[in-house]
Write a protein that holds these residues in place. Structure first.
Motif, short mmCIF file in Angstrom:
data_model
loop_
_atom_site.label_atom_id
_atom_site.label_comp_id
_atom_site.label_asym_id
_atom_site.label_seq_id
_atom_site.Cartn_x
_atom_site.Cartn_y
_atom_site.Cartn_z
N ASN A 175 -3.92 -38.32 35.65
CA ASN A 175 -5.06 -37.75 34.92
C ASN A 175 -5.07 -36.23 34.93
N CYS A 197 -6.11 -34.70 31.57
CA CYS A 197 -7.53 -34.96 31.30
C CYS A 197 -8.41 -34.01 32.10
N HIS A 254 -10.92 -31.00 30.68
CA HIS A 254 -12.33 -30.95 31.04
C HIS A 254 -12.67 -29.61 31.71
N ASP A 307 -18.22 -30.50 38.29
CA ASP A 307 -18.03 -31.92 38.03
C ASP A 307 -18.10 -32.74 39.31
N GLU A 339 -22.56 -36.32 46.03
CA GLU A 339 -22.31 -37.41 45.08
C GLU A 339 -22.20 -38.77 45.76
N THR A 341 -21.57 -32.21 35.25
CA THR A 341 -21.07 -33.48 34.72
C THR A 341 -20.80 -34.42 35.90
N HIS A 383 -18.70 -36.23 37.82
CA HIS A 383 -17.35 -36.51 38.34
C HIS A 383 -16.56 -37.32 37.30
N ILE A 384 -16.47 -36.76 36.12
CA ILE A 384 -15.90 -37.47 34.98
C ILE A 384 -14.65 -36.78 34.44
N TRP A 432 -11.56 -38.87 33.85
CA TRP A 432 -11.80 -40.17 33.23
C TRP A 432 -11.63 -40.11 31.72
N SER A 433 -10.69 -40.85 31.23
CA SER A 433 -10.52 -41.10 29.80
C SER A 433 -9.82 -42.45 29.70
#
Length: 322
Positions: free
Chosen positions: A109, A112, A116, A266, A271, A287, A289-290, A293-294
């Motif tokens: 990732n 990604c 971000h 993020d 969290e 955001t 913690h994304i 992620w995709s």
């Protein structure tokens, strides 16, 4: 079927899944493993108590991890894996002491997360949430303060691993100057990327600071009040690494005192609960913690886990060993 005899398929190895996955990605695992889906603490404890003696594989992530006593309750365990690059709560030392294979999802990732990161940096520096809100309230640009651009600015990357390097390369496309801090200079860093021997020195040089270092005890609060003061009142902070790297209280204090222009995060010390100390600031972008992620990234993490299991079964080196 001949002579009245049945043919049976080989028994699938039992895999304990400790992270939440969408059905389409779990289907990839179901094809190859008998799967125990246990994304909550209660389900996890129950699965280990009831079927620990049968579990051969565990897929977790850095935040969820896997503890030594849990490994001890799984005598047939062969592989403990972290879904993404992080593995701070996976007890690697305990696993290796037991002779277990250990791996992570390094590289799956990175792009990604880097994408971000630049989105967060732009959102913070260009005040995109505030400008969206202002327009909806009827304000036009003449009533709003001018926001700086990224080109020509200095970006400090705290942690020049594979993700940090991708962030730096993307920032170069914005014509930014790049500096970085690592435990030592990186041989794969571009010749014009400046190396700094401490987070504070990097922050003093940078206009904007991106946190991309690994989590763990060694990096806890590596961004503290001193580093934030060095970044200065025009500085922006972006954290896509782990919440533990940034002292949340010190960040809230700097923002409240006007000693920092903005922050985009993020990841959080609290969290999955939101960072209460930061929620009241209009110049903070948050955001959940994304960043990593995709659809493409999640599929890649699952496929890499499967490839690591196949390598283990064939007596080959793991693709991403720890």
């Amino acid at each position: 079927m001949m002579g009245g005899m049945k043919t049976t398929s080989p028994k699938k190895p039992l895999c304990l899944l400790l992270v939440a996955l969408a059905d389409e990605y779990k289907a990839l695992l179901h094809e190859r493993f008998e799967l125990i889906d246990a994304p909550t603490a209660a389900l996890r404890a129950a699965a280990i108590a009831q079927r620990g003696a049968e579990i051969e594989l565990v897929l977790s992530n850095g935040a969820t991890g896997l503890r030594a006593e849990e490994m001890d309750a799984m005598p047939r365990l062969r592989l403990a894996a972290a879904q993404g690059a992080g593995y701070e709560n996976l007890d690697v030392a305990a696993a290796k002491a037991r002779g277990l294979a250990v791996c992570n999802g390094a590289g799956t990732n990175d792009s990604c997360v880097a994408d971000h990161t630049l989105a967060l940096l732009l959102a913070s520096v260009r005040a995109l949430p505030q400008q969206d809100r202002a327009l909806r309230e009827g304000l036009w640009r003449d009533a709003l303060p001018l926001r700086p651009s990224l080109n020509g600015r200095r970006l400090g990357v705290l942690g020049l691993g594979t993700i940090g390097r991708k962030i730096a390369l993307r920032a170069q496309a914005f014509e930014m100057q790049i500096g970085y801090h690592n435990r030592r200079p990186r041989p794969d860093a571009a010749a014009d990327w400046a190396y700094f021997d401490s987070p504070r020195a990097l922050a003093e040089w940078a206009d904007y600071l991106v946190v991309a270092a690994p989590g763990g005890a060694d990096t806890r609060h590596i961004v503290n009040a001193e580093v934030l003061a060095a970044l200065g009142p025009q500085g922006h902070l972006v954290n896509i690494a782990r919440g533990s790297l940034v002292d949340t209280a010190a960040l809230a204090e700097a923002l409240a005192a006007g000693r920092l222009a903005g922050a985009a995060l993020d990841v959080y010390e609290s969290e999955p609960r939101p960072p209460e100390a930061l929620l009241g600031f209009a110049n903070v972008v948050l955001t959940p913690h994304i960043a990593g992620w995709s659809p493409e990234a999640i599929r890649a993490t699952v496929e890499l886990f499967i490839a690591n299991v196949q390598a283990l079964d064939q007596g080959q080196p793991l693709l991403t060993p720890l």
